[in-house]
Design a protein around this motif. Structure first.
Motif, PDB file in Angstrom:
ATOM      1  N   ARG A  81       0.804  -1.231   0.000  1.00  0.00           N
ATOM      2  CA  ARG A  81       0.000   0.000   0.000  1.00  0.00           C
ATOM      3  C   ARG A  81       0.829   1.269   0.000  1.00  0.00           C
ATOM      4  O   ARG A  81       0.327   2.331  -0.349  1.00  0.00           O
ATOM      5  CB  ARG A  81      -0.926   0.011   1.220  1.00  0.00           C
ATOM      6  CG  ARG A  81      -1.898  -1.154   1.262  1.00  0.00           C
ATOM      7  CD  ARG A  81      -2.823  -1.124   0.053  1.00  0.00           C
ATOM      8  NE  ARG A  81      -3.669  -2.328  -0.009  1.00  0.00           N
ATOM      9  CZ  ARG A  81      -4.566  -2.536  -0.960  1.00  0.00           C
ATOM     10  NH1 ARG A  81      -4.732  -1.661  -1.939  1.00  0.00           N
ATOM     11  NH2 ARG A  81      -5.281  -3.632  -0.961  1.00  0.00           N
ATOM     12  N   ASP A 109      -5.756  -1.203 -10.874  1.00  0.00           N
ATOM     13  CA  ASP A 109      -6.734  -0.402 -10.152  1.00  0.00           C
ATOM     14  C   ASP A 109      -6.612  -0.622  -8.637  1.00  0.00           C
ATOM     15  O   ASP A 109      -7.577  -1.002  -7.978  1.00  0.00           O
ATOM     16  CB  ASP A 109      -8.153  -0.739 -10.658  1.00  0.00           C
ATOM     17  CG  ASP A 109      -9.148   0.306 -10.176  1.00  0.00           C
ATOM     18  OD1 ASP A 109      -8.721   1.428  -9.852  1.00  0.00           O
ATOM     19  OD2 ASP A 109     -10.353  -0.022 -10.090  1.00  0.00           O
ATOM     20  N   ARG A 110      -5.418  -0.407  -8.103  1.00  0.00           N
ATOM     21  CA  ARG A 110      -5.173  -0.615  -6.672  1.00  0.00           C
ATOM     22  C   ARG A 110      -5.097   0.721  -5.943  1.00  0.00           C
ATOM     23  O   ARG A 110      -4.671   1.728  -6.520  1.00  0.00           O
ATOM     24  CB  ARG A 110      -3.849  -1.360  -6.471  1.00  0.00           C
ATOM     25  CG  ARG A 110      -3.820  -2.752  -7.040  1.00  0.00           C
ATOM     26  CD  ARG A 110      -4.833  -3.619  -6.370  1.00  0.00           C
ATOM     27  NE  ARG A 110      -5.045  -4.887  -7.048  1.00  0.00           N
ATOM     28  CZ  ARG A 110      -4.485  -6.042  -6.685  1.00  0.00           C
ATOM     29  NH1 ARG A 110      -3.655  -6.085  -5.695  1.00  0.00           N
ATOM     30  NH2 ARG A 110      -4.765  -7.153  -7.330  1.00  0.00           N
ATOM     31  N   ARG A 111      -5.450   0.702  -4.677  1.00  0.00           N
ATOM     32  CA  ARG A 111      -5.248   1.882  -3.837  1.00  0.00           C
ATOM     33  C   ARG A 111      -3.869   1.790  -3.220  1.00  0.00           C
ATOM     34  O   ARG A 111      -3.557   0.834  -2.515  1.00  0.00           O
ATOM     35  CB  ARG A 111      -6.315   1.950  -2.748  1.00  0.00           C
ATOM     36  CG  ARG A 111      -7.457   2.895  -3.127  1.00  0.00           C
ATOM     37  CD  ARG A 111      -8.573   2.806  -2.134  1.00  0.00           C
ATOM     38  NE  ARG A 111      -8.243   3.480  -0.889  1.00  0.00           N
ATOM     39  CZ  ARG A 111      -8.895   3.235   0.249  1.00  0.00           C
ATOM     40  NH1 ARG A 111      -9.845   2.324   0.283  1.00  0.00           N
ATOM     41  NH2 ARG A 111      -8.565   3.891   1.327  1.00  0.00           N
ATOM     42  N   TYR A 120      -0.156   4.358  -2.101  1.00  0.00           N
ATOM     43  CA  TYR A 120       0.546   5.637  -2.067  1.00  0.00           C
ATOM     44  C   TYR A 120       2.004   5.402  -2.463  1.00  0.00           C
ATOM     45  O   TYR A 120       2.677   4.557  -1.867  1.00  0.00           O
ATOM     46  CB  TYR A 120       0.491   6.270  -0.668  1.00  0.00           C
ATOM     47  CG  TYR A 120       1.330   7.525  -0.574  1.00  0.00           C
ATOM     48  CD1 TYR A 120       0.892   8.714  -1.141  1.00  0.00           C
ATOM     49  CD2 TYR A 120       2.593   7.500   0.019  1.00  0.00           C
ATOM     50  CE1 TYR A 120       1.664   9.860  -1.096  1.00  0.00           C
ATOM     51  CE2 TYR A 120       3.380   8.635   0.071  1.00  0.00           C
ATOM     52  CZ  TYR A 120       2.912   9.814  -0.491  1.00  0.00           C
ATOM     53  OH  TYR A 120       3.704  10.945  -0.467  1.00  0.00           O
ATOM     54  N   ASP A 147      -8.791  -5.898  -6.281  1.00  0.00           N
ATOM     55  CA  ASP A 147      -8.034  -5.402  -5.136  1.00  0.00           C
ATOM     56  C   ASP A 147      -8.588  -6.031  -3.859  1.00  0.00           C
ATOM     57  O   ASP A 147      -9.776  -5.908  -3.584  1.00  0.00           O
ATOM     58  CB  ASP A 147      -8.183  -3.873  -5.079  1.00  0.00           C
ATOM     59  CG  ASP A 147      -7.115  -3.251  -4.193  1.00  0.00           C
ATOM     60  OD1 ASP A 147      -6.264  -3.993  -3.669  1.00  0.00           O
ATOM     61  OD2 ASP A 147      -7.137  -2.017  -4.038  1.00  0.00           O
TER      62      ASP A 147
END
Lengths: 629, 203
Positions: A22, A47-49, A51, A184
């Protein structure tokens, strides 16, 4: 499932994204730079969340990713091997405190070295810091190891190192990608659970953490001994010689054995630290001779308790420096196998052909600053202004190539130009014999680790000229944004652009000028003014910010005002422009009679007009010479 | 060793050599991607970093079973060289019976001919850069050279597959790249199936 060609660094990136990482941070550095770019690419594609950021330096990158792990998320930090030196402070401490969410440290080693100051082995850093290591041999294996590294890190709450090398980072291999892409998985809510005795441990608690760390490593070693990442190929091929190999050297050894026409058992080690001693001794017991092949140093070999029958880097069988190229591995294996009585094929390369080609003494192509590079203009002006007697401390980046113009005298580590200038000043001040000192550092390097030495120099009264070569990007490693720029890693707008000028002023530097190195006369007069400031009774350290975009990153800046040039018939081939300016578009005729412009390389920057002191390089007003591209 | 059903090679090893900026990496990617499209396992080694600033650039392309990223000297089947000096420097990578395709303006006069004859190494040169410039840009020199090489029986990567991959991975000037590929291919076919070992004369 489709098969796609991925760079080793992209394979690592894909592994991180597909296994729920992540937070990913990095500072660019060859051969690691494509890892973060790959993370951003696969983040969008899967299409991942997530940072991801280019951090200001490796220490900061490490600590940001660590906080994510302490909050329960999977996190990773990537850098080149010397970047791990910068991040070693948090690395050593984090081994004690441990982690929560899986945490992977990815330092890319550079045997050779190809693009680095040292050939250091990050696995040995891990050994000293007491952090387990995964050592992948191919892009495919690197991707697969990411999942295992996360799992191990979470089970033992310990940072884990995944250590690739240049030849893996910059190998492209076809890897399977699922279609449709897996969804995800649910993202855990970040939660930092306070535990001062752990996250803020004082020395008394640190002792306990050390005891616990030792116990973890013992358990991990037992687990590694049973791990499928350590396996034997061609187990029964021989009882005389056995090979222990890890990383890319494993595949190089297999290929070399094919060429040699020999079959030899290989223990492939995927986890060099802690070394699974039980599995290794079982293997070694079967052979009269054991050869260890690993890069760049002797991490596995050093951990072998009994090295009586062992050949490797420590006994000189394997060269102690340089890359394990196919030729080196072939030679080492041939020597060991012949000594053990094996029949082997001769080297496939023809020695007579190689000797004949070496005799031709082909010109060596040195890396050079690009045509139109503003660093060249800045160095040319610096060299003309201060002459050969001045000391020119340099730094790490494209502009290290200022050595070609003899305007860079040192290249030590990130930020060292400023501290070395400080040291040269104090030393010469002490003994007399002052020389002009003109240091040069790039924008990204200045932000990375130039600020602390600048404060130090100002505070201690050091007097030198510091030129900050601001080309508004991290050019050498592929144009990553810096904190002084308007965008972030993912292309979105930065919250603030940090002003280098303001930073320098805030360090209490009283002389700060911004100048365009393309303006030769103007730039030189600023340099001269800066030098006078360093000599004045009420003066001090002077900073000149040479501002001009990188021509590769921002070619538009050149197209606005092209200045084609031509070389007049009077040119006598004196080579002054070649030696003092050295633009790749200036080419000496084979007979040495004169210099011509290579129109294929020339970008019509017009900078070489100042590089002919006889005035034979002139603007081309009728358009017969170099053309703007 | 088993032969690959698609590209008819058990293990094709190719060296691509040139100078930073000549498109060595892209040329290698095109060949590698084509092999992947044909279902062959591939591993490539690229040059990144400092050497890309005008230094020698060399790619190793392994089509087939090997997972070793580097090709050992004396074992490559094919050398594609975008520059004559880099061609000379990289010749020792070729095995006995290997073939070099070299971009050279006025034919490639080798100073090591006797060795090449002894090793049965064939060198085919062509003025790929002039052809590329005539088509519109020196930037597609690499495509002319690839087109020329794939006409040779040793490199048998089907032109139709190369064309398709080229269309997929080229970001700009697709038509020009394709044209350059065709020009090279045409010249390669005209020369014949590798019977000529003297420098190719063109025009």
């Amino acid at each position: 499932v489709s098969r796609e060609l991925l760079l080793g660094n992209e394979a690592i990136a894909l592994g991180l994204v597909e296994h729920g990482c992540r937070v990913v941070t990095a500072y660019p550095g060859t051969p690691s730079s494509e890892i973060l770019a790959g993370v951003l690419r696969f983040m969008r594609r899967l299409d991942r969340r997530l940072y991801a950021e280019w951090s200001i330096n490796e220490k900061v990158a490490f600590e940001i990713a660590l906080a994510a792990s302490w909050s329960g998320l999977r996190a990773a930090v990537a850098m080149k091997q010397v970047g791990l030196n910068v991040a070693s402070d948090p690395l050593f401490s984090a081994a004690y405190t441990g982690v929560k969410g899986g945490f992977i440290v990815i330092p890319a080693d550079d045997p050779g070295p190809h693009s680095s100051q040292t050939e250091q082995d990050s696995r040995l850093m891990a050994l000293v810091a007491q952090v387990p290591v995964f050592d992948p041999a191919s892009p495919a294996e690197a991707r697969a190891m990411v999942e295992q590294a996360f799992a191990l890190s979470e089970r033992f709450e310990i940072p884990v190192m995944l250590r690739p090398t240049t030849r893996l980072c910059h190998a492209r291999q076809d890897l399977p990608i699922d279609h449709p892409l897996p969804p995800d998985p649910p993202i855990p809510v970040a939660r930092f659970h306070k535990d001062p005795s752990r996250w803020a441990a004082t020395p008394r608690f640190r002792y306990r953490q050390h005891v616990a760390l030792n116990a973890k490593l013992g358990q991990i070693e037992a687990e590694f001994a049973a791990s499928a990442l350590n396996y034997v190929t061609d187990a029964h091929a021989s009882d005389r010689v056995g090979i222990i190999a890890s990383g890319v050297a494993y595949y190089t050894a297999r290929q070399a054995l094919l060429e040699l026409g020999a079959q030899v058992p290989i223990l492939k080690i995927g986890t060099p630290f802690p070394l699974p001693q039980a599995a290794v001794s079982d293997f070694m017991a079967q052979f009269q001779t054991v050869l260890v092949l690993e890069e760049p140093a002797a991490c596995i070999e050093l951990q072998l308790a009994n090295r009586d029958r062992v050949h490797g880097r420590l006994d000189g069988t394997v060269p102690a420096a340089g890359e394990l190229s196919p030729e080196v591995v072939f030679g080492v294996l041939a020597g060991v196998l012949i000594a053990a009585g094996y029949p082997v094929n001769p080297p496939p390369a023809d020695a007579a052909l190689q000797a004949a080609i070496e005799e031709l003494d082909l010109p060596v192509r040195k890396p050079n600053l690009c045509a139109g590079c503003a660093h060249r203009s800045a160095f040319f002006a610096i060299k003309r202004e201060f002459g050969p007697r001045a000391i020119f401390p340099g730094d790490i980046g494209c502009y290290t190539l200022g050595i070609n113009l003899r305007a860079v005298d040192t290249c030590l580590d990130m930020g060292a130009s400023i501290s070395l200038a400080n040291g040269f000043f104090q030393t010469h001040q002490l003994t007399g014999g002052a020389q002009p000192i003109v240091a040069a550092i790039g924008d990204s390097t200045f932000l990375h680790s130039g600020i602390a030495p600048l404060i130090n120099a100002v505070h201690t009264g050091a007097r030198f000229v510091l030129v900050i070569l601001d080309n508004r990007t991290t050019a050498m490693t592929g144009f990553q944004p810096t904190p002084a720029g308007p965008v972030l890693a993912d292309g979105s707008r930065a919250a603030e652009r940090v002003s280098i000028t303001n930073l320098v002023r805030a360090c209490n530097v009283n002389f700060v000028r911004v100048a365009d190195p393309y303006d030769y006369a103007g730039f030189r007069s600023v340099l001269s003014e800066a030098y006078h400031h360093t000599q004045a009774a009420d003066g001090g350290l002077a900073v000149v910010i040479a501002e001009r975009s990188c021509v590769l990153d921002d070619p538009a800046s050149l197209r606005e005002h092209p200045m084609p040039v031509l070389i007049t018939p009077e040119c006598d081939g004196c080579r002054f422009c070649l030696e003092s300016f050295g633009c790749p578009a200036l080419v000496l005729r084979p007979d040495g009679s004169r210099v011509d412009i290579d129109n294929g390389l020339c970008v019509a920057c017009g900078q070489c007009v100042d590089a002919c002191h006889k005035g034979y390089i002139v603007p081309d007003t009728v358009g017969t010479g170099s053309a703007a591209r | 060793m088993t032969r690959c059903a698609h590209c008819a090679h058990s293990n094709l090893k190719v060296i691509v050599a040139g100078v930073g900026g000549q498109g060595v990496v892209f040329a290698t990617r095109l060949l590698a991607q084509t092999a992947v499209a044909l279902g062959c396992p591939v591993i490539v080694s690229e040059t990144h970093g400092m050497s890309q600033r005008g230094g020698s650039v060399i790619s190793h392309l392994n089509i087939g079973s090997s997972e070793a990223p580097l090709i050992q000297r004396g074992t490559a089947d094919v050398l594609l060289a975008l520059e004559p000096n880099e061609a000379m420097r990289s010749l020792p990578f070729l095995r006995r019976g290997g073939v070099a395709f070299v971009n050279a303006e006025n034919g490639w006069r080798s100073a090591v001919t006797s060795h090449l004859e002894r090793l049965d190494i064939q060198v085919l040169s062509l003025p790929a850069e002039s052809i590329a410039i005539e088509l519109g840009s020196a930037g597609v020199t690499n495509m002319v050279l690839i087109g020329f090489a794939i006409a040779h029986p040793l490199v048998l990567l089907p032109p139709s597959s190369i064309r398709k991959v080229l269309e997929d991975i080229t970001r700009r000037d697709v038509a020009l790249n394709l044209q350059a590929l065709e020009a090279g291919l045409h010249l390669g076919k005209t020369i014949g199936s590798g019977a000529v070992s003297h420098p190719v004369q063109w025009r």
